[in-house]
Design a protein around this motif. Sequence first.
Motif, PDB file in Angstrom:
ATOM      1  N   ASP A 286      32.158  55.292  37.029  1.00 58.50           N
ATOM      2  CA  ASP A 286      32.194  55.405  35.568  1.00 58.50           C
ATOM      3  C   ASP A 286      33.619  55.262  35.024  1.00 58.50           C
ATOM      4  O   ASP A 286      34.296  56.243  34.712  1.00 58.50           O
ATOM      5  CB  ASP A 286      31.571  56.724  35.121  1.00 58.50           C
ATOM      6  N   ILE A 287      34.028  54.014  34.877  1.00 57.64           N
ATOM      7  CA  ILE A 287      35.363  53.702  34.381  1.00 57.64           C
ATOM      8  C   ILE A 287      35.529  54.218  32.956  1.00 57.64           C
ATOM      9  O   ILE A 287      36.501  54.921  32.642  1.00 57.64           O
ATOM     10  CB  ILE A 287      35.563  52.171  34.418  1.00 57.64           C
ATOM     11  N   LEU A 288      34.585  53.889  32.097  1.00 61.37           N
ATOM     12  CA  LEU A 288      34.686  54.300  30.698  1.00 61.37           C
ATOM     13  C   LEU A 288      34.565  55.815  30.565  1.00 61.37           C
ATOM     14  O   LEU A 288      35.211  56.420  29.707  1.00 61.37           O
ATOM     15  CB  LEU A 288      33.624  53.578  29.854  1.00 61.37           C
ATOM     16  N   GLY A 289      33.769  56.416  31.432  1.00 60.20           N
ATOM     17  CA  GLY A 289      33.655  57.875  31.447  1.00 60.20           C
ATOM     18  C   GLY A 289      34.987  58.527  31.790  1.00 60.20           C
ATOM     19  O   GLY A 289      35.416  59.475  31.135  1.00 60.20           O
ATOM     20  N   HIS A 290      35.657  58.004  32.810  1.00 55.17           N
ATOM     21  CA  HIS A 290      36.981  58.533  33.158  1.00 55.17           C
ATOM     22  C   HIS A 290      37.960  58.358  31.996  1.00 55.17           C
ATOM     23  O   HIS A 290      38.803  59.224  31.747  1.00 55.17           O
ATOM     24  CB  HIS A 290      37.533  57.849  34.414  1.00 55.17           C
ATOM     25  N   ASN A 312      36.474  49.133  45.181  1.00 53.49           N
ATOM     26  CA  ASN A 312      37.266  47.924  45.437  1.00 53.49           C
ATOM     27  C   ASN A 312      38.307  47.706  44.343  1.00 53.49           C
ATOM     28  O   ASN A 312      38.378  48.471  43.383  1.00 53.49           O
ATOM     29  CB  ASN A 312      36.352  46.689  45.578  1.00 53.49           C
ATOM     30  N   ARG A 313      39.101  46.644  44.500  1.00 54.10           N
ATOM     31  CA  ARG A 313      40.185  46.360  43.556  1.00 54.10           C
ATOM     32  C   ARG A 313      39.676  46.078  42.152  1.00 54.10           C
ATOM     33  O   ARG A 313      40.401  46.288  41.169  1.00 54.10           O
ATOM     34  CB  ARG A 313      41.016  45.168  44.057  1.00 54.10           C
ATOM     35  N   VAL A 314      38.421  45.591  42.029  1.00 51.66           N
ATOM     36  CA  VAL A 314      37.889  45.249  40.705  1.00 51.66           C
ATOM     37  C   VAL A 314      37.695  46.522  39.877  1.00 51.66           C
ATOM     38  O   VAL A 314      37.967  46.548  38.676  1.00 51.66           O
ATOM     39  CB  VAL A 314      36.563  44.464  40.814  1.00 51.66           C
ATOM     40  N   VAL A 315      37.240  47.588  40.524  1.00 51.51           N
ATOM     41  CA  VAL A 315      37.061  48.850  39.808  1.00 51.51           C
ATOM     42  C   VAL A 315      38.423  49.490  39.530  1.00 51.51           C
ATOM     43  O   VAL A 315      38.661  49.995  38.428  1.00 51.51           O
ATOM     44  CB  VAL A 315      36.107  49.793  40.568  1.00 51.51           C
ATOM     45  N   PHE A 316      39.341  49.436  40.494  1.00 52.51           N
ATOM     46  CA  PHE A 316      40.696  49.951  40.217  1.00 52.51           C
ATOM     47  C   PHE A 316      41.341  49.183  39.057  1.00 52.51           C
ATOM     48  O   PHE A 316      41.996  49.768  38.198  1.00 52.51           O
ATOM     49  CB  PHE A 316      41.586  49.855  41.465  1.00 52.51           C
ATOM     50  N   LYS A 317      41.150  47.876  39.042  1.00 56.64           N
ATOM     51  CA  LYS A 317      41.699  47.077  37.949  1.00 56.64           C
ATOM     52  C   LYS A 317      41.266  47.635  36.603  1.00 56.64           C
ATOM     53  O   LYS A 317      42.090  47.840  35.701  1.00 56.64           O
ATOM     54  CB  LYS A 317      41.230  45.617  38.091  1.00 56.64           C
ATOM     55  N   GLN A 318      39.981  47.916  36.490  1.00 54.98           N
ATOM     56  CA  GLN A 318      39.454  48.393  35.217  1.00 54.98           C
ATOM     57  C   GLN A 318      39.889  49.824  34.904  1.00 54.98           C
ATOM     58  O   GLN A 318      40.137  50.164  33.749  1.00 54.98           O
ATOM     59  CB  GLN A 318      37.928  48.313  35.229  1.00 54.98           C
TER      60      GLN A 318
ATOM     61  N   THR B 282      31.228  36.405  36.440  1.00 50.44           N
ATOM     62  CA  THR B 282      32.306  36.908  37.296  1.00 50.44           C
ATOM     63  C   THR B 282      31.803  38.062  38.154  1.00 50.44           C
ATOM     64  O   THR B 282      30.592  38.279  38.257  1.00 50.44           O
ATOM     65  CB  THR B 282      33.532  37.299  36.431  1.00 50.44           C
ATOM     66  N   SER B 283      32.727  38.794  38.774  1.00 52.46           N
ATOM     67  CA  SER B 283      32.354  39.920  39.639  1.00 52.46           C
ATOM     68  C   SER B 283      31.364  40.848  38.951  1.00 52.46           C
ATOM     69  O   SER B 283      31.574  41.257  37.812  1.00 52.46           O
ATOM     70  CB  SER B 283      33.599  40.730  40.009  1.00 52.46           C
ATOM     71  N   PRO B 284      30.284  41.221  39.659  1.00 60.45           N
ATOM     72  CA  PRO B 284      29.313  42.138  39.063  1.00 60.45           C
ATOM     73  C   PRO B 284      29.906  43.511  38.765  1.00 60.45           C
ATOM     74  O   PRO B 284      29.319  44.293  38.016  1.00 60.45           O
ATOM     75  CB  PRO B 284      28.224  42.247  40.135  1.00 60.45           C
ATOM     76  N   ASP B 285      31.068  43.810  39.340  1.00 59.00           N
ATOM     77  CA  ASP B 285      31.710  45.108  39.125  1.00 59.00           C
ATOM     78  C   ASP B 285      32.630  45.098  37.916  1.00 59.00           C
ATOM     79  O   ASP B 285      33.181  46.132  37.547  1.00 59.00           O
ATOM     80  CB  ASP B 285      32.539  45.496  40.365  1.00 59.00           C
ATOM     81  N   ASP B 286      32.831  43.930  37.310  1.00 60.11           N
ATOM     82  CA  ASP B 286      33.860  43.823  36.276  1.00 60.11           C
ATOM     83  C   ASP B 286      33.263  43.966  34.875  1.00 60.11           C
ATOM     84  O   ASP B 286      33.010  42.989  34.167  1.00 60.11           O
ATOM     85  CB  ASP B 286      34.610  42.494  36.407  1.00 60.11           C
ATOM     86  N   ILE B 287      33.082  45.217  34.480  1.00 61.26           N
ATOM     87  CA  ILE B 287      32.503  45.531  33.172  1.00 61.26           C
ATOM     88  C   ILE B 287      33.416  45.013  32.060  1.00 61.26           C
ATOM     89  O   ILE B 287      32.962  44.320  31.147  1.00 61.26           O
ATOM     90  CB  ILE B 287      32.336  47.062  33.048  1.00 61.26           C
ATOM     91  N   LEU B 288      34.691  45.333  32.142  1.00 58.59           N
ATOM     92  CA  LEU B 288      35.629  44.921  31.085  1.00 58.59           C
ATOM     93  C   LEU B 288      35.806  43.408  31.088  1.00 58.59           C
ATOM     94  O   LEU B 288      35.987  42.798  30.035  1.00 58.59           O
ATOM     95  CB  LEU B 288      36.975  45.639  31.265  1.00 58.59           C
ATOM     96  N   GLY B 289      35.740  42.801  32.274  1.00 54.82           N
ATOM     97  CA  GLY B 289      35.811  41.340  32.359  1.00 54.82           C
ATOM     98  C   GLY B 289      34.637  40.686  31.641  1.00 54.82           C
ATOM     99  O   GLY B 289      34.813  39.733  30.876  1.00 54.82           O
ATOM    100  N   HIS B 290      33.434  41.214  31.863  1.00 52.71           N
ATOM    101  CA  HIS B 290      32.263  40.684  31.152  1.00 52.71           C
ATOM    102  C   HIS B 290      32.421  40.864  29.638  1.00 52.71           C
ATOM    103  O   HIS B 290      32.011  40.002  28.862  1.00 52.71           O
ATOM    104  CB  HIS B 290      30.977  41.367  31.632  1.00 52.71           C
TER     105      HIS B 290
END
Lengths: 468, 468
Positions: A286-290, A312-318, B282-290
């Motif tokens: 929960d990126i937005l939750g954090h 993974n890096r994609v979640v850390f990125k966000q 893109t990556s299914p994990d990339d909420i902000l990217g979408h």
Amino acid sequence: MAHTTYAATRIRGLSVRDIRFPTSLEADGSDAIHPDPDYSCAYVIIYTDTDFKGHGLAFTIGRGNELVVAAVKSLAKVVVGKKLRPIFENFAGTWRELTSESQMRWVGPEKGVLHLAVAAIVNALWDLWARIEHKPLWKLLVDMEPETLVSTIDFRYMEDVLTREEALQMLREMQTGKNNREERMINRGFPAYITSAGWLGYSQEKIERLLKGFISQGWRHFKIKVGQDLEDDKRRCKIVRDVIGEERTLMVDANQKWSVKEAVDWMKELAPYKPRWIEEPTSPDDILGHATIAEALRPLGIKVATGEMCQNRVVFKQLLQAKAIDYCQIDACRLGGVNEVLAVYLMAKKFNVPVCPHAGGVGLCEMVQHLQMWDYICVSGTTKDRIIEYVDHLQEHFKHPRKVVSCHYLAPKIAGYSVEMWEESLMKYEYPYGSEWKKLFSCGKYQDPEASPPPWIEHRTKGKIVYR
Amino acid sequence: MAHTTYAATRIRGLSVRDIRFPTSLEADGSDAIHPDPDYSCAYVIIYTDTDFKGHGLAFTIGRGNELVVAAVKSLAKVVVGKKLRPIFENFAGTWRELTSESQMRWVGPEKGVLHLAVAAIVNALWDLWARIEHKPLWKLLVDMEPETLVSTIDFRYMEDVLTREEALQMLREMQTGKNNREERMINRGFPAYITSAGWLGYSQEKIERLLKGFISQGWRHFKIKVGQDLEDDKRRCKIVRDVIGEERTLMVDANQKWSVKEAVDWMKELAPYKPRWIEEPTSPDDILGHATIAEALRPLGIKVATGEMCQNRVVFKQLLQAKAIDYCQIDACRLGGVNEVLAVYLMAKKFNVPVCPHAGGVGLCEMVQHLQMWDYICVSGTTKDRIIEYVDHLQEHFKHPRKVVSCHYLAPKIAGYSVEMWEESLMKYEYPYGSEWKKLFSCGKYQDPEASPPPWIEHRTKGKIVYR
């Protein structure tokens, strides 16, 4: 770079073992979500046609370790039989082959069981590389040309935040002063904080006794588990704050127990005890939750930390983009091994967020010390606000365990990534056939998985149909 | 509710089989990221102490299926031996037990291998429940009191967006007109779109021939794969647009091929062909990217769709919060089975985002038709902008395959969740011992995994050490 040393070397095989320690018997490691962990790992050895071997592992907490072991076996074909030159000279490509195997990625991708298996293999490859170069991993990384280091990173899905060129630029800018910083690491080491006093299962008397002991050794930062019961958390935070005083640091860790609103409300109640950070307040996904929690707690001076379950890096990125974390807690084997961890350190630098690695478990302290020293020498250039978690158990199984002296991790001197375990420990704790496990089964403390029929019905065994 | 019918019933066992179809031989299902899928599933049967059985599955694309099978075996103990009453009367709690097994969750949590295994078990439980009630699953859901339906959902990590009370309110408001909508589903069914013409591996001639055939059958919505080569995508989009004309709909699907910027740039080039949506840019994990992509493409009239790799309700929650998707493509077994899918439908309703389920694969068409019909009758109340993916292969293996007539899925009439496969198909395609696989090995089209030594080195087999 002594590339010639491995030019002709080939990987001739890989072994993987299911290693489990019965830590739940002592409630070591218990928290609000994981009451009974048996600290475990999928333990990989990569064999070459020379004497060099690479050791790597992925930490888990017991059941489910068999799945990581199975995933390593399924992925082994990506590296076994290959020469080291094409692996290390296109390490980003090899990493992509492992994380994006065209059929297996469906059951990931880049997350959970599959990514832990990638980490165990990739960590073994880095251990092998460092051994061949006769350097501890941190030194291998520190001595790499920025171009070489960046060539190990797969930038896919990161480029909107960090391009290859930016990463290069960052590393080049930090070349100045590297030698001084390396010297400081060798002389002083990297500061640590301690979690061993704070497991939920421990009694008040045990917490106080442990804390006093740690304080007398010079420790200044302490983390405890929260989230099971608010009144009990208040009581325990008070005990800790009373023992450690105002001048030392308390951190708290909820291990994903709360919803977003609950996290904010609960932490408002704990604010009087001045915790520096709340770790894992809610779902690791929960990126937005954090981000919401971080914003709500900022006025109270409480920071948000997370990462040990960050897939993974994609979640850390966000998490970085959304200003959702104030401390980035990379995990050496939740992420897909060293290559991806490097990427996250570089992104954290760009967002000016300090990395404080998750450690403890099995072999995590051994691994993250290398990464954090590289960060200090080549990326961040500072130890300010940066600290490595330290848990003082299970190190006896490692051939070259981390050395923590005066609350600092000392720079490892032995070639490799420090995760090689004693063969005797592997033999004792391999699940379920190791000698220690046989003892635990025979005294009834654990159930022998082979002594009772499995809960599933076997349809076929080696081509023959077997209905129960 | 005929709860009394299952009051005393107990689950006596569970079987799970590794079923794989050699679809890669025909390039069926090929896309920019998955060039050679072998459509597969972990196939679960739950046995009770009555004649009732429950069938469930989780779709994968070949290698890695063995990991889902292993995870089902590891999770089986959560349900085997239990009575059905406590399972169904506290289904949210049972679901939590499966998704949060205190040690196994470490190798998830709620994602990848582990969550697919949960889905296979949970889907089998719902199939069982529907069979006991002598209703197709959609009808079981439609006839449930809102309180009962909501009691199956675990609201943890969702409450900042949807509470139990809001969900109840939503369902209660839609009770009016239910009968009419149910009648419409029985008479007309639910509209579908077709993907079978658009795999990357297909030749131009094959695409044109297939499209013309589909148009003559009345199809109005077509999806093709993009992302491998821009010029080729333009050429193929043009072919499709030329054949289908302006009045029919084209959707495109990139299967996660692009970075965020690349997705925007690429889709600008395809905008002249007026695709309704870009799926999985893109990556299914990339909420902000979408979210970034959706915002950039909005002025061009191109919508963003994703979901088949969306790991759980927490990620869907954020995709909705961030306005990152215009179409929500739930997957019946990527999410942890029916319980979690219901939760996502309810959140999508709150954000006014239409759900267009991912289908195809193995059994996905069979499952999602039930879910979408429930959505129409009880949640959204409309088919506007809603459409179910349809792929016309592999249905011959199902005992009661979906019926698609005049481009509409017809409401299933047989009790259960429609995923029961013919025993003959299971026997033929069980990997690697099924008769079809033996043939494929002997003619050399596939390698028999048992004919060559594994790439790993076995340390122990049944307690005996075996070094190679």
